[in-house]
Design a protein around this motif. Structure first.
Motif, mmCIF file in Angstrom:
data_model
loop_
_atom_site.group_PDB
_atom_site.id
_atom_site.type_symbol
_atom_site.label_atom_id
_atom_site.label_comp_id
_atom_site.label_asym_id
_atom_site.label_seq_id
_atom_site.Cartn_x
_atom_site.Cartn_y
_atom_site.Cartn_z
ATOM 1 N N SER A 24 0.824 -1.216 0.000
ATOM 2 C CA SER A 24 0.000 0.000 0.000
ATOM 3 C C SER A 24 0.854 1.260 0.000
ATOM 4 O O SER A 24 0.594 2.215 0.731
ATOM 5 N N THR A 25 1.868 1.234 -0.831
ATOM 6 C CA THR A 25 2.735 2.391 -1.027
ATOM 7 C C THR A 25 3.375 2.269 -2.410
ATOM 8 O O THR A 25 3.168 1.302 -3.118
ATOM 9 N N ALA A 26 4.136 3.267 -2.775
ATOM 10 C CA ALA A 26 4.823 3.249 -4.064
ATOM 11 C C ALA A 26 6.232 2.715 -3.898
ATOM 12 O O ALA A 26 6.853 2.888 -2.845
ATOM 13 N N HIS A 27 6.718 2.062 -4.937
ATOM 14 C CA HIS A 27 8.115 1.654 -5.013
ATOM 15 C C HIS A 27 8.713 2.356 -6.218
ATOM 16 O O HIS A 27 8.104 2.387 -7.295
ATOM 17 N N GLY A 28 9.888 2.922 -6.037
ATOM 18 C CA GLY A 28 10.569 3.612 -7.120
ATOM 19 C C GLY A 28 11.831 2.878 -7.516
ATOM 20 O O GLY A 28 12.512 2.294 -6.675
ATOM 21 N N VAL A 29 12.118 2.887 -8.810
ATOM 22 C CA VAL A 29 13.340 2.266 -9.318
ATOM 23 C C VAL A 29 14.069 3.259 -10.209
ATOM 24 O O VAL A 29 13.448 3.993 -10.977
ATOM 25 N N ASN A 30 15.393 3.298 -10.055
ATOM 26 C CA ASN A 30 16.231 4.120 -10.923
ATOM 27 C C ASN A 30 16.407 3.416 -12.251
ATOM 28 O O ASN A 30 16.816 2.255 -12.284
ATOM 29 N N ILE A 31 16.127 4.115 -13.321
ATOM 30 C CA ILE A 31 16.230 3.553 -14.658
ATOM 31 C C ILE A 31 17.548 3.993 -15.291
ATOM 32 O O ILE A 31 17.951 5.141 -15.169
ATOM 33 N N GLY A 32 18.194 3.073 -15.981
ATOM 34 C CA GLY A 32 19.385 3.440 -16.738
ATOM 35 C C GLY A 32 20.666 2.950 -16.103
ATOM 36 O O GLY A 32 20.681 1.960 -15.383
ATOM 37 N N ARG A 33 21.725 3.679 -16.368
ATOM 38 C CA ARG A 33 23.057 3.277 -15.930
ATOM 39 C C ARG A 33 23.076 2.964 -14.434
ATOM 40 O O ARG A 33 22.628 3.754 -13.619
ATOM 41 N N ASN A 34 23.584 1.795 -14.099
ATOM 42 C CA ASN A 34 23.657 1.297 -12.727
ATOM 43 C C ASN A 34 22.292 1.148 -12.076
ATOM 44 O O ASN A 34 22.177 1.166 -10.863
ATOM 45 N N GLY A 35 21.261 1.010 -12.867
ATOM 46 C CA GLY A 35 19.910 0.859 -12.328
ATOM 47 C C GLY A 35 19.168 -0.242 -13.042
ATOM 48 O O GLY A 35 19.766 -1.152 -13.618
ATOM 49 N N TRP A 36 17.861 -0.141 -13.032
ATOM 50 C CA TRP A 36 17.002 -1.136 -13.651
ATOM 51 C C TRP A 36 16.837 -0.874 -15.138
ATOM 52 O O TRP A 36 16.901 0.268 -15.600
#
Length: 104
Positions: A24-36
């Protein structure tokens, strides 16, 4: 924060957030270099590798083709289940800013 689709929000330059019905919350992911990696489909997203968030719950999942596959090491009630990625539950993004879990 800006809407990419009913399901995704962009936070800052490289972070994409989705709403997790298990936590019941948001999850954030870093996109791109060294991320998802992201398939760039805002309606049926896939993020790789898996997403691990630890807050009130441990939430470990794969987001594939617009579905969240909760792994068995998650600690909430959707553990082991696969569900459709839900639409963002807030019309006002400011209502959520305090609650975003950033899984960087």
């Amino acid at each position: 924060m800006s809407a990419l689709s009913p399901k995704l929000r962009k936070i800052g330059h490289n972070t994409i957030a989705f709403w997790c019905p298990g936590c019941s919350t948001a999850h954030g992911v870093n996109i791109g270099r060294n991320g998802w990696l992201w398939n760039e489909d805002p309606n049926n997203p896939t993020f790789t590798p898996s997403v691990l968030a630890q807050g009130i719950y441990r939430c470990h999942s794969f987001v594939r083709n617009g579905k969240i596959e909760f792994l068995s090491d998650s600690t909430h009630g959707l553990r082991g289940m696969t569900v459709d990625l839900p639409n963002w539950p807030f019309s006002e993004e400011s209502d959520l800013m305090e609650n975003i879990q950033n899984d960087l």
